[in-house]
Design a protein around this motif. Sequence first.
Motif, PDB file in Angstrom:
ATOM      1  N   PHE A  23      -2.678 -16.417 -13.599  1.00 11.71           N
ATOM      2  CA  PHE A  23      -2.697 -14.981 -13.873  1.00 11.71           C
ATOM      3  C   PHE A  23      -2.440 -14.207 -12.583  1.00 11.71           C
ATOM      4  O   PHE A  23      -2.529 -14.759 -11.479  1.00 11.71           O
ATOM      5  N   THR A  24      -2.106 -12.928 -12.728  1.00 16.71           N
ATOM      6  CA  THR A  24      -1.830 -12.095 -11.568  1.00 16.71           C
ATOM      7  C   THR A  24      -2.844 -10.966 -11.456  1.00 16.71           C
ATOM      8  O   THR A  24      -3.381 -10.478 -12.449  1.00 16.71           O
ATOM      9  N   ARG A  25      -3.085 -10.578 -10.219  1.00 18.28           N
ATOM     10  CA  ARG A  25      -3.929  -9.425  -9.900  1.00 18.28           C
ATOM     11  C   ARG A  25      -3.084  -8.414  -9.122  1.00 18.28           C
ATOM     12  O   ARG A  25      -2.282  -8.811  -8.272  1.00 18.28           O
ATOM     13  N   HIS A  26      -3.285  -7.137  -9.386  1.00 18.74           N
ATOM     14  CA  HIS A  26      -2.614  -6.073  -8.627  1.00 18.74           C
ATOM     15  C   HIS A  26      -3.659  -5.410  -7.743  1.00 18.74           C
ATOM     16  O   HIS A  26      -4.575  -4.738  -8.244  1.00 18.74           O
ATOM     17  N   GLU A  27      -3.523  -5.602  -6.446  1.00 20.68           N
ATOM     18  CA  GLU A  27      -4.549  -5.170  -5.502  1.00 20.68           C
ATOM     19  C   GLU A  27      -4.005  -4.116  -4.536  1.00 20.68           C
ATOM     20  O   GLU A  27      -2.822  -4.149  -4.177  1.00 20.68           O
ATOM     21  N   PRO A  28      -4.857  -3.184  -4.093  1.00 17.86           N
ATOM     22  CA  PRO A  28      -4.407  -2.135  -3.171  1.00 17.86           C
ATOM     23  C   PRO A  28      -3.979  -2.723  -1.828  1.00 17.86           C
ATOM     24  O   PRO A  28      -4.552  -3.720  -1.364  1.00 17.86           O
ATOM     25  N   VAL A  29      -2.987  -2.094  -1.202  1.00 18.97           N
ATOM     26  CA  VAL A  29      -2.467  -2.619   0.068  1.00 18.97           C
ATOM     27  C   VAL A  29      -3.397  -2.335   1.233  1.00 18.97           C
ATOM     28  O   VAL A  29      -3.384  -3.052   2.235  1.00 18.97           O
ATOM     29  N   GLY A  30      -4.200  -1.254   1.155  1.00 16.03           N
ATOM     30  CA  GLY A  30      -5.108  -0.940   2.252  1.00 16.03           C
ATOM     31  C   GLY A  30      -5.003   0.509   2.674  1.00 16.03           C
ATOM     32  O   GLY A  30      -4.923   1.410   1.842  1.00 16.03           O
ATOM     33  N   VAL A  31      -4.962   0.745   3.977  1.00 18.36           N
ATOM     34  CA  VAL A  31      -4.918   2.109   4.513  1.00 18.36           C
ATOM     35  C   VAL A  31      -3.492   2.646   4.437  1.00 18.36           C
ATOM     36  O   VAL A  31      -2.539   1.991   4.866  1.00 18.36           O
ATOM     37  N   VAL A  32      -3.371   3.867   3.909  1.00 13.95           N
ATOM     38  CA  VAL A  32      -2.079   4.540   3.796  1.00 13.95           C
ATOM     39  C   VAL A  32      -2.046   5.713   4.765  1.00 13.95           C
ATOM     40  O   VAL A  32      -2.962   6.541   4.780  1.00 13.95           O
ATOM     41  N   ALA A  33      -0.997   5.797   5.573  1.00 16.51           N
ATOM     42  CA  ALA A  33      -0.754   6.971   6.411  1.00 16.51           C
ATOM     43  C   ALA A  33       0.213   7.876   5.661  1.00 16.51           C
ATOM     44  O   ALA A  33       1.330   7.462   5.333  1.00 16.51           O
ATOM     45  N   ALA A  34      -0.219   9.097   5.365  1.00 13.97           N
ATOM     46  CA  ALA A  34       0.592  10.047   4.598  1.00 13.97           C
ATOM     47  C   ALA A  34       0.995  11.202   5.500  1.00 13.97           C
ATOM     48  O   ALA A  34       0.139  11.955   5.976  1.00 13.97           O
ATOM     49  N   LEU A  35       2.280  11.339   5.749  1.00 13.72           N
ATOM     50  CA  LEU A  35       2.809  12.363   6.646  1.00 13.72           C
ATOM     51  C   LEU A  35       3.561  13.398   5.813  1.00 13.72           C
ATOM     52  O   LEU A  35       4.591  13.091   5.207  1.00 13.72           O
TER      53      LEU A  35
ATOM     54  N   CYS B 144      -5.454   6.186  -6.732  1.00 18.22           N
ATOM     55  CA  CYS B 144      -5.481   5.488  -8.023  1.00 18.22           C
ATOM     56  C   CYS B 144      -5.400   3.985  -7.819  1.00 18.22           C
ATOM     57  O   CYS B 144      -6.111   3.213  -8.471  1.00 18.22           O
ATOM     58  N   ALA B 145      -4.565   3.551  -6.893  1.00 13.78           N
ATOM     59  CA  ALA B 145      -4.397   2.125  -6.615  1.00 13.78           C
ATOM     60  C   ALA B 145      -5.602   1.516  -5.919  1.00 13.78           C
ATOM     61  O   ALA B 145      -5.745   0.292  -5.886  1.00 13.78           O
TER      62      ALA B 145
ATOM     63  N   VAL C 124      -2.881   0.252   9.468  1.00  9.45           N
ATOM     64  CA  VAL C 124      -2.140   1.006   8.458  1.00  9.45           C
ATOM     65  C   VAL C 124      -1.169   0.050   7.776  1.00  9.45           C
ATOM     66  O   VAL C 124      -0.351  -0.587   8.416  1.00  9.45           O
ATOM     67  N   ARG C 125      -1.254  -0.042   6.454  1.00  5.31           N
ATOM     68  CA  ARG C 125      -0.427  -1.007   5.722  1.00  5.31           C
ATOM     69  C   ARG C 125       0.667  -0.357   4.889  1.00  5.31           C
ATOM     70  O   ARG C 125       1.517  -1.056   4.332  1.00  5.31           O
ATOM     71  N   ALA C 126       0.649   0.962   4.770  1.00  4.16           N
ATOM     72  CA  ALA C 126       1.711   1.653   4.041  1.00  4.16           C
ATOM     73  C   ALA C 126       1.878   3.044   4.631  1.00  4.16           C
ATOM     74  O   ALA C 126       0.904   3.653   5.111  1.00  4.16           O
ATOM     75  N   ILE C 127       3.112   3.535   4.595  1.00  4.84           N
ATOM     76  CA  ILE C 127       3.425   4.850   5.143  1.00  4.84           C
ATOM     77  C   ILE C 127       4.161   5.652   4.081  1.00  4.84           C
ATOM     78  O   ILE C 127       5.155   5.192   3.512  1.00  4.84           O
ATOM     79  N   ALA C 128       3.653   6.832   3.791  1.00  4.77           N
ATOM     80  CA  ALA C 128       4.333   7.768   2.902  1.00  4.77           C
ATOM     81  C   ALA C 128       4.785   8.951   3.745  1.00  4.77           C
ATOM     82  O   ALA C 128       3.982   9.536   4.484  1.00  4.77           O
ATOM     83  N   PHE C 129       6.052   9.296   3.640  1.00  2.79           N
ATOM     84  CA  PHE C 129       6.597  10.364   4.481  1.00  2.79           C
ATOM     85  C   PHE C 129       7.575  11.209   3.681  1.00  2.79           C
ATOM     86  O   PHE C 129       8.414  10.687   2.950  1.00  2.79           O
ATOM     87  N   THR C 130       7.477  12.510   3.834  1.00  4.31           N
ATOM     88  CA  THR C 130       8.465  13.442   3.306  1.00  4.31           C
ATOM     89  C   THR C 130       8.961  14.296   4.456  1.00  4.31           C
ATOM     90  O   THR C 130       8.153  14.912   5.174  1.00  4.31           O
ATOM     91  N   GLY C 131      10.270  14.330   4.643  1.00  9.84           N
ATOM     92  CA  GLY C 131      10.834  15.085   5.758  1.00  9.84           C
ATOM     93  C   GLY C 131      12.302  14.763   5.942  1.00  9.84           C
ATOM     94  O   GLY C 131      12.998  14.374   4.998  1.00  9.84           O
ATOM     95  N   SER C 132      12.769  14.882   7.168  1.00  7.95           N
ATOM     96  CA  SER C 132      14.185  14.696   7.455  1.00  7.95           C
ATOM     97  C   SER C 132      14.576  13.225   7.382  1.00  7.95           C
ATOM     98  O   SER C 132      13.749  12.330   7.602  1.00  7.95           O
ATOM     99  N   ASP C 133      15.852  12.978   7.082  1.00  6.79           N
ATOM    100  CA  ASP C 133      16.319  11.594   7.017  1.00  6.79           C
ATOM    101  C   ASP C 133      16.313  10.939   8.388  1.00  6.79           C
ATOM    102  O   ASP C 133      16.092   9.733   8.507  1.00  6.79           O
ATOM    103  N   ALA C 134      16.514  11.719   9.451  1.00  2.00           N
ATOM    104  CA  ALA C 134      16.496  11.149  10.803  1.00  2.00           C
ATOM    105  C   ALA C 134      15.108  10.612  11.136  1.00  2.00           C
ATOM    106  O   ALA C 134      14.962   9.487  11.634  1.00  2.00           O
TER     107      ALA C 134
ATOM    108  N   TYR D 171       1.747   1.223  -3.913  1.00  3.09           N
ATOM    109  CA  TYR D 171       0.536   0.984  -3.119  1.00  3.09           C
ATOM    110  C   TYR D 171      -0.255  -0.230  -3.604  1.00  3.09           C
ATOM    111  O   TYR D 171      -1.422  -0.392  -3.265  1.00  3.09           O
ATOM    112  N   LEU D 172       0.403  -1.074  -4.393  1.00  2.00           N
ATOM    113  CA  LEU D 172      -0.225  -2.292  -4.899  1.00  2.00           C
ATOM    114  C   LEU D 172       0.540  -3.523  -4.420  1.00  2.00           C
ATOM    115  O   LEU D 172       1.747  -3.458  -4.185  1.00  2.00           O
ATOM    116  N   GLN D 173      -0.158  -4.616  -4.268  1.00  2.00           N
ATOM    117  CA  GLN D 173       0.476  -5.906  -3.993  1.00  2.00           C
ATOM    118  C   GLN D 173      -0.002  -6.907  -5.049  1.00  2.00           C
ATOM    119  O   GLN D 173      -1.124  -6.810  -5.539  1.00  2.00           O
ATOM    120  N   VAL D 174       0.865  -7.823  -5.391  1.00  2.00           N
ATOM    121  CA  VAL D 174       0.585  -8.740  -6.498  1.00  2.00           C
ATOM    122  C   VAL D 174       0.106 -10.087  -5.962  1.00  2.00           C
ATOM    123  O   VAL D 174       0.726 -10.667  -5.072  1.00  2.00           O
TER     124      VAL D 174
END
Length: 491
Positions: free
Chosen positions: A136-148, A167-168, A221-231, A470-473
Amino acid sequence: MQDYPMYIGGESMAAAAGRWMDSENPFSGEVWARVARGDAQDASRAVEVAHQAFAEGPWRDLTPSARGLLLHKLGDLILRDARKLAEAEVRDSGRLIADMVPQVTYLAQAFHYFGGLCDKIEGAVIPLDRKGYFNFTRHEPVGVVAALTPWNAPLLVTCMMIAPALCAGCTVVLKPSEFSSVSTLAFAKLFEEAGFPPGVVNVVTGYGAEVGAALVAHPRVRAIAFTGSDATGRHLAQQAARDFKRVVLELGGKSPNIVFDDADLDAAANGAATAILNVSGQSCVAGTRLLVQESVYDRFMDKLLSVARMPRMGDPMDASTSLGPLSTRPQYDKVLGYIDTARAEGAKLLLGGSAATRPECGKGWFIEPTVFEVRNDMRIAQEEVFGPVLSVIRFRDEAHALAIANDVRFGLAAGVWTQDFARAMRMAETLQAGSVWINCYRQVSFLSPFGGYKDSGMGRENGPDAVKEYLQVKSVWMNTGAPVPNPYAPR
């Protein structure tokens, strides 16, 4: 003048170095608040607190249903404080109070929706190709998220990022833009009241080079969420790759808005004006490239220019104001620079083309609604301006429109105006964009995935797809009776 400290581990605190940044009001041009100026030390402290909350604290031990109830409670508090949060963002980023009160009210939906998804995260039982095992599989949170988050829509993007991460089951360190941090700090106080354990959500304010870079580089930090310029997004992705961190990037846009000759021209004109002038053009999905079929070009442009002359500029706190200032002084200067470049390249000015000097604009960073007729190879038609500046391009037929629309490095959104259902479906299938709007524009919901193609980013926000970011299997194998032979026994 009010001071706004950071929020770490459930407490408000000044930066370790004791430094502050000034926040300017885009309408008055005056400093109205001071925000804590953090650095790498503050970023590291927040990450460690978030990691402890994730790995050891009560957050990790909550059932998914209990976690969902906390998110739902947070949504209720947003509804209660919608006016106060909206006013903070208006003062900090120049957004219109007429827009922000409904928008902040809607933000509660993010936490109500994702709160309901918390106990819907399910693994699977795998039908195997061998006997004697259960898998069977489990969906588990990745950890700390840095949100910019960016300066143009700090609260909206904050909710789009953190609601699915929480939520994750992840914990979060938020880094808002140095230009608009106040509304995020005001929002952060609601987490403690909602009952979230300390350290689940933290806010570190400061400059990108001093705080953002430290968050991206931190090994916990295990995940990064960013909204901004493509550069900047490209740089963050390269940095994240060093530690194989997850990235969710919502980057720039240069979205085509295509008007065919069979469209409802009045509706299309209203939609096209709104697509570029909403938020004074400071939107990643702004319909900045308007493609108009030659056979209706003159008739349609008369309608569009008539609508584009109508917005009322003035104080964003006035409910009757319909076009506000640019959010930052550097962006104001940048947009005026693009207008000069368009003129130099031979673009035909049809409307505006200058800073707004009307008395009602005061000392604010206002720019007149501006419309150019352009060629698709001009900079004004290819680069993200992020202001109330529209590039209009003629096209002959459907194939020509599609070629122009896709001939840009971005792919965040696109609009199509036509009464031909088959054509609408063909365009939806072939346009290179993460969102396609048919006979409408700028429709976004927390229930529907949002993200870009090409240089407009990677990953998805909103909807169940956002939680998956934000989940890993994990695959779990159990022996239910298969023999375990000695591999070294004589054969």
